[in-house]
Scaffold this active site. Structure first.
Site, mmCIF file in Angstrom:
data_model
loop_
_atom_site.group_PDB
_atom_site.id
_atom_site.type_symbol
_atom_site.label_atom_id
_atom_site.label_comp_id
_atom_site.label_asym_id
_atom_site.label_seq_id
_atom_site.Cartn_x
_atom_site.Cartn_y
_atom_site.Cartn_z
ATOM 1 N N ARG A 60 38.547 46.928 40.943
ATOM 2 C CA ARG A 60 38.894 47.144 39.541
ATOM 3 C C ARG A 60 39.622 45.919 38.995
ATOM 4 N NH1 ARG A 60 41.171 53.293 38.697
ATOM 5 N NH2 ARG A 60 39.326 54.411 39.436
ATOM 6 N N ASP A 62 41.646 43.853 35.909
ATOM 7 C CA ASP A 62 42.568 44.165 34.821
ATOM 8 C C ASP A 62 42.014 43.699 33.482
ATOM 9 O OD1 ASP A 62 44.399 45.233 36.608
ATOM 10 O OD2 ASP A 62 45.490 43.350 36.851
ATOM 11 N N TYR A 123 38.136 35.557 44.556
ATOM 12 C CA TYR A 123 38.465 35.256 43.169
ATOM 13 C C TYR A 123 38.653 33.754 42.991
ATOM 14 C CZ TYR A 123 39.494 40.155 41.890
ATOM 15 O OH TYR A 123 39.414 41.505 41.603
ATOM 16 N N ARG A 211 47.155 36.845 40.505
ATOM 17 C CA ARG A 211 47.844 36.181 39.392
ATOM 18 C C ARG A 211 49.301 35.869 39.733
ATOM 19 N NH1 ARG A 211 46.741 40.494 35.041
ATOM 20 N NH2 ARG A 211 48.199 39.228 33.814
#
Length: 281
Positions: A60, A62, A123, A211
């Site tokens: 999932r 953001d 990522y 992040r």
């Protein structure tokens, strides 16, 4: 626990990409636009299904986060799949909005679960540190940092984060969820256009983890903190006030990895176990 579709249904794998700028994340919400909501609506509509479908996703994302290698699955009635399998991708292309695309539609192997069968997610986070700012054509995918960053220093810091750890210091805590993860690869490199790109690969990620890690490493890269700082934060297991969760638009889910077909079901069962670190059981 079975990871196969119910009798009379076929599990279908979807490989997809999206620009997250105008989405409130992946997960369906009643009053907000989400990737899951758009996809489920499109599938239900083009297949003329009497009941809404429900997607399961590998990871999932953001609000504001992009994906070019996202994976999801959906269980469809076998007769519908037999009739539409060769046309579903094209029909979805005609129904979906411009900022989400399904590039692959295939019958999933036995035991496949888009979320639990995955063995890693990769990522990329992109940072531009040119004093003039970010190329306007890349502004929706690159974070501008107003000080130059040292890629070698950030790589030195990254090496100290690898392995299995409790990443509580870099995660937004969720009730009943573990923050133990295995960080498989973290590296920074300069792209040809000068953008500093972080590749971060782990068996799974908790909320805000990438992040927050990038935020800590940027502090090293611009000289505000020493190389050991991100690892010291990790060891503390609590959020550090100096570490910012960088903005979402620089983050893209690039790829999801799965084991060989015969190992999918076993991996799915293993991933459902709540993890603890040695000595903490």
């Amino acid at each position: 626990m079975s990871d196969d579709a119910a009798p009379g249904f076929v599990r279908v794998r979807l490989d997809l990409a999206y620009d997250g700028a105008d989405f409130s994340g992946w997960a369906k919400q009643r009053t907000r636009r989400t990737v899951q909501g758009e996809l489920e609506s499109a599938i239900t509509t083009v297949l003329r299904l009497p009941e809404p479908v429900e997607l399961t996703v590998a990871g999932r994302t953001d609000a504001g986060v992009h994906a070019r290698g996202q994976v999801a699955h959906v269980d469809l009635p076998a007769e519908v799949w037999d009739a539409e399998r060769g046309k579903l991708r094209r029909r979805l292309a005609g129904r979906l909005p411009w900022d989400v695309r399904v590039f692959g539609v295939s019958e999933a192997p036995s035991g496949f679960n888009a979320r639990f069968s995955a063995i890693w997610r990769r990522y990329a986070y992109r940072v531009g540190d040119h004093p003039g700012g970010v190329d306007p054509l890349l502004r929706g995918h690159v974070l501008w940092h107003d000080r130059p960053v040292d890629v070698d220093a950030m790589n030195a810091a990254a090496q100290l984060l690898l392995g299995e750890h409790d990443f509580a210091a870099y995660c937004k805590k969720r009730e009943g969820a573990t923050t133990i993860r295995t960080l498989l690869d973290v590296r920074w490199e300069r792209a040809r256009d000068g953008v500093a790109v972080a590749t971060v690969r782990a068996d799974a990620f908790c909320h805000n983890m990438v992040r927050a890690l990038v935020g800590a490493m940027i502090l090293v890269g611009d000289g505000h903190r020493p190389v050991a700082f991100p690892a010291e934060v990790l060891a503390g297991r609590v959020r550090h006030s100096a570490v910012n969760v960088v903005r979402p638009h620089g983050l893209t889910l690039e790829e999801v990895g799965y084991p060989a077909d015969e190992l999918l079901a076993a991996r799915s069962r293993e991933a459902r176990n709540l993890r603890t670190l040695p000595g903490c059981a």
